[in-house]
Design a protein around this motif. Structure first.
Motif, mmCIF file in Angstrom:
data_model
loop_
_atom_site.group_PDB
_atom_site.id
_atom_site.type_symbol
_atom_site.label_atom_id
_atom_site.label_comp_id
_atom_site.label_asym_id
_atom_site.label_seq_id
_atom_site.Cartn_x
_atom_site.Cartn_y
_atom_site.Cartn_z
ATOM 1 N N SER A 123 0.822 -1.209 0.000
ATOM 2 C CA SER A 123 0.000 0.000 0.000
ATOM 3 C C SER A 123 0.857 1.261 0.000
ATOM 4 C CB SER A 123 -0.900 0.041 1.241
ATOM 5 O OG SER A 123 -1.571 -1.168 1.455
ATOM 6 N N ARG A 124 1.935 1.218 0.778
ATOM 7 C CA ARG A 124 2.787 2.398 0.943
ATOM 8 C C ARG A 124 4.240 1.957 1.065
ATOM 9 N NH1 ARG A 124 -0.518 5.927 5.572
ATOM 10 N NH2 ARG A 124 -2.529 5.933 4.493
ATOM 11 N N THR A 125 5.132 2.755 0.544
ATOM 12 C CA THR A 125 6.552 2.501 0.769
ATOM 13 C C THR A 125 7.049 3.418 1.880
ATOM 14 O OG1 THR A 125 7.144 4.080 -0.969
ATOM 15 C CG2 THR A 125 7.015 1.750 -1.590
ATOM 16 N N PHE A 126 8.000 2.922 2.646
ATOM 17 C CA PHE A 126 8.639 3.790 3.630
ATOM 18 C C PHE A 126 10.099 3.998 3.270
ATOM 19 C CE2 PHE A 126 9.657 -0.302 4.976
ATOM 20 C CZ PHE A 126 8.848 -0.870 5.943
ATOM 21 N N SER A 127 10.663 5.078 3.778
ATOM 22 C CA SER A 127 12.019 5.464 3.399
ATOM 23 C C SER A 127 12.885 5.648 4.634
ATOM 24 C CB SER A 127 11.998 6.755 2.570
ATOM 25 O OG SER A 127 11.342 7.792 3.280
ATOM 26 N N ASP A 128 14.175 5.670 4.419
ATOM 27 C CA ASP A 128 15.136 5.785 5.503
ATOM 28 C C ASP A 128 14.893 7.047 6.321
ATOM 29 O OD1 ASP A 128 17.483 4.956 6.900
ATOM 30 O OD2 ASP A 128 18.629 6.467 5.823
ATOM 31 N N GLY A 129 14.791 6.881 7.639
ATOM 32 C CA GLY A 129 14.594 8.010 8.542
ATOM 33 C C GLY A 129 13.148 8.393 8.765
ATOM 34 N N GLU A 130 12.239 7.784 8.028
ATOM 35 C CA GLU A 130 10.821 8.109 8.205
ATOM 36 C C GLU A 130 10.340 7.644 9.579
ATOM 37 O OE1 GLU A 130 6.497 7.161 6.054
ATOM 38 O OE2 GLU A 130 8.375 6.492 5.129
ATOM 39 N N LYS A 131 9.460 8.431 10.184
ATOM 40 C CA LYS A 131 8.900 8.070 11.480
ATOM 41 C C LYS A 131 7.434 7.672 11.302
ATOM 42 C CE LYS A 131 8.467 9.672 16.281
ATOM 43 N NZ LYS A 131 8.780 10.774 17.214
ATOM 44 N N LEU A 132 7.139 6.425 11.603
ATOM 45 C CA LEU A 132 5.777 5.914 11.509
ATOM 46 C C LEU A 132 5.066 6.140 12.835
ATOM 47 C CD1 LEU A 132 6.597 2.503 9.753
ATOM 48 C CD2 LEU A 132 6.012 4.681 8.681
ATOM 49 N N PRO A 133 3.735 6.284 12.837
ATOM 50 C CA PRO A 133 3.019 6.621 14.064
ATOM 51 C C PRO A 133 2.787 5.454 14.997
ATOM 52 C CG PRO A 133 1.469 6.417 12.251
ATOM 53 C CD PRO A 133 2.833 6.268 11.653
ATOM 54 N N TYR A 134 3.092 4.254 14.586
ATOM 55 C CA TYR A 134 2.699 3.064 15.342
ATOM 56 C C TYR A 134 3.520 2.894 16.621
ATOM 57 C CZ TYR A 134 0.628 2.364 10.798
ATOM 58 O OH TYR A 134 -0.079 2.552 9.636
ATOM 59 N N GLY A 135 2.835 2.486 17.674
ATOM 60 C CA GLY A 135 3.506 2.257 18.948
ATOM 61 C C GLY A 135 4.061 3.512 19.575
ATOM 62 N N GLY A 136 3.545 4.669 19.193
ATOM 63 C CA GLY A 136 4.040 5.923 19.728
ATOM 64 C C GLY A 136 5.244 6.480 18.987
ATOM 65 N N GLY A 137 5.679 5.785 17.941
ATOM 66 C CA GLY A 137 6.807 6.275 17.144
ATOM 67 C C GLY A 137 7.747 5.154 16.753
ATOM 68 N N LEU A 138 7.889 4.937 15.467
ATOM 69 C CA LEU A 138 8.699 3.840 14.950
ATOM 70 C C LEU A 138 9.537 4.400 13.797
ATOM 71 C CD1 LEU A 138 8.750 0.769 15.696
ATOM 72 C CD2 LEU A 138 7.214 0.389 13.764
ATOM 73 N N VAL A 139 10.846 4.383 13.956
ATOM 74 C CA VAL A 139 11.743 4.977 12.963
ATOM 75 C C VAL A 139 12.225 3.903 11.990
ATOM 76 C CG1 VAL A 139 13.874 6.263 12.576
ATOM 77 C CG2 VAL A 139 12.488 6.724 14.612
ATOM 78 N N ILE A 141 14.848 2.450 9.393
ATOM 79 C CA ILE A 141 16.283 2.526 9.118
ATOM 80 C C ILE A 141 16.581 1.588 7.950
ATOM 81 C CG2 ILE A 141 18.600 2.410 10.103
ATOM 82 C CD1 ILE A 141 17.172 2.210 12.890
ATOM 83 N N HIS A 142 16.934 2.132 6.814
ATOM 84 C CA HIS A 142 17.244 1.312 5.638
ATOM 85 C C HIS A 142 18.594 0.647 5.836
ATOM 86 C CE1 HIS A 142 18.128 1.080 1.049
ATOM 87 N NE2 HIS A 142 17.561 -0.023 1.472
ATOM 88 N N THR A 143 18.613 -0.674 5.854
ATOM 89 C CA THR A 143 19.832 -1.435 6.121
ATOM 90 C C THR A 143 20.033 -2.483 5.025
ATOM 91 O OG1 THR A 143 18.476 -2.767 7.645
ATOM 92 C CG2 THR A 143 19.910 -1.101 8.625
ATOM 93 N N PRO A 144 20.371 -2.057 3.812
ATOM 94 C CA PRO A 144 20.509 -3.011 2.710
ATOM 95 C C PRO A 144 21.696 -3.935 2.891
ATOM 96 C CG PRO A 144 21.308 -0.852 2.060
ATOM 97 C CD PRO A 144 20.683 -0.682 3.423
ATOM 98 N N GLY A 145 21.654 -5.017 2.122
ATOM 99 C CA GLY A 145 22.714 -6.013 2.159
ATOM 100 C C GLY A 145 22.125 -7.400 2.186
ATOM 101 N N HIS A 146 21.255 -7.641 3.174
ATOM 102 C CA HIS A 146 20.552 -8.928 3.227
ATOM 103 C C HIS A 146 19.589 -9.013 2.050
ATOM 104 C CE1 HIS A 146 19.104 -12.543 5.221
ATOM 105 N NE2 HIS A 146 17.868 -12.128 5.000
ATOM 106 N N THR A 147 18.894 -7.937 1.778
ATOM 107 C CA THR A 147 18.193 -7.684 0.514
ATOM 108 C C THR A 147 18.365 -6.192 0.228
ATOM 109 O OG1 THR A 147 16.023 -7.091 1.441
ATOM 110 C CG2 THR A 147 16.438 -9.452 1.042
ATOM 111 N N PRO A 148 18.109 -5.756 -1.005
ATOM 112 C CA PRO A 148 18.282 -4.329 -1.300
ATOM 113 C C PRO A 148 17.365 -3.416 -0.496
ATOM 114 C CG PRO A 148 18.251 -5.611 -3.326
ATOM 115 C CD PRO A 148 17.858 -6.545 -2.220
ATOM 116 N N GLY A 149 16.181 -3.903 -0.151
ATOM 117 C CA GLY A 149 15.227 -3.065 0.566
ATOM 118 C C GLY A 149 15.049 -3.425 2.029
ATOM 119 N N HIS A 150 16.023 -4.096 2.612
ATOM 120 C CA HIS A 150 15.897 -4.487 4.020
ATOM 121 C C HIS A 150 15.854 -3.249 4.916
ATOM 122 C CE1 HIS A 150 16.888 -6.007 8.000
ATOM 123 N NE2 HIS A 150 16.556 -7.204 7.580
ATOM 124 N N VAL A 151 14.965 -3.283 5.906
ATOM 125 C CA VAL A 151 14.907 -2.208 6.901
ATOM 126 C C VAL A 151 14.889 -2.784 8.308
ATOM 127 C CG1 VAL A 151 13.637 -0.666 5.339
ATOM 128 C CG2 VAL A 151 12.370 -2.041 7.018
#
Length: 226
Positions: A123-139, A141-151
């Motif tokens: 439905s939606r893509t998220f990006s490095d550093g984005e803060k999601l509202p869930y759980g009071g705040g969820l940041v 962190i894009h951590t590629p290597g295991h897959t290109p889009g791993h977070v």
């Protein structure tokens, strides 16, 4: 295989991070109910990456209703999760074997989502550093290597890192990514260096579960090239 999906629960309902293998939903639903969470669908599903043990259970949540959960993933893995590209680590032979092992309803849902998709799953893509509202705040962190889009996802209130497969845990020790299933291991190790700016007390590894200790110190050690 023992895996550790994560649930966040708050006023907005419950949010699921990763969905397990195909057919995992009944077990996840039972554990959610045992935790005292009302018997409802998740309001959102956050996918750390495209591997089948993380997205295999997703089709069971993709109903035709207008209120189906929001599904988040990183753009770099979106093609595989939407069924537009092959999954990075699943060969044709492996896919055929997996499909043969699935019960009919699970296989049909899986094929509709990934083999012959009729609409996007994400439905939606998220990006490095984005803060999601869930759980009071969820940041994010894009951590590629295991897959290109791993977070990884950092829960600020509890200082908890949901690590996906960026790290593993075993015998009470925090370890790096599994080299056997990490196509770009140098990049995955470099990605761990991004975690140093977060105050981490607890790490949830999808493979290995909960780790508590001197997390930042250990992650710094793991992020050094060997």
């Amino acid at each position: 295989m023992t895996i550790h999906p994560t649930v966040l629960y708050g006023p907005e309902g419950w949010v699921l991070v990763d969905t397990g293998m195909p057919g995992s939903r009944p077990l996840i639903d039972r554990l959610v109910q045992e935790a005292g969470i009302p018997e409802t669908d998740p309001s959102a599903i956050l996918l750390t990456h495209q591997d089948i043990d993380h997205i295999g259970g997703l089709p069971s949540y993709l109903t035709d209703r207008a209120d189906r959960p929001l599904v988040y993933a990183h753009e770099e893995d979106r093609g595989a999760i939407d069924g537009e590209k092959p999954m990075l680590k699943v060969t044709a032979e492996r896919m055929e074997s997996l499909l043969l092992a699935m019960a009919d309803p699970v296989r049909k849902a899986f094929e509709t989502a990934y083999i012959r998709p009729i609409r996007p799953n994400v439905s939606r893509t998220f990006s490095d550093g984005e803060k999601l509202p869930y759980g009071g705040g969820l940041v994010v962190i894009h951590t590629p290597g295991h897959t290109p889009g791993h977070v990884c996802l950092y829960h600020e209130a509890s200082k908890t890192l949901i690590a996906g497969d960026a790290m593993t845990a075993a015998d009470g020790e925090l370890r790096g990514p599994n080299p056997a299933v990490t196509p770009n291991l140098p990049e995955a190790i470099t990605s761990l260096g991004k975690l140093g700016s977060f105050d981490i007390e607890t790490v949830i590894c999808y493979h290995g579960g909960l780790y508590r200790g001197e997390a930042n110190k250990r992650i710094a050690e793991l992020s050094r090239p060997s």
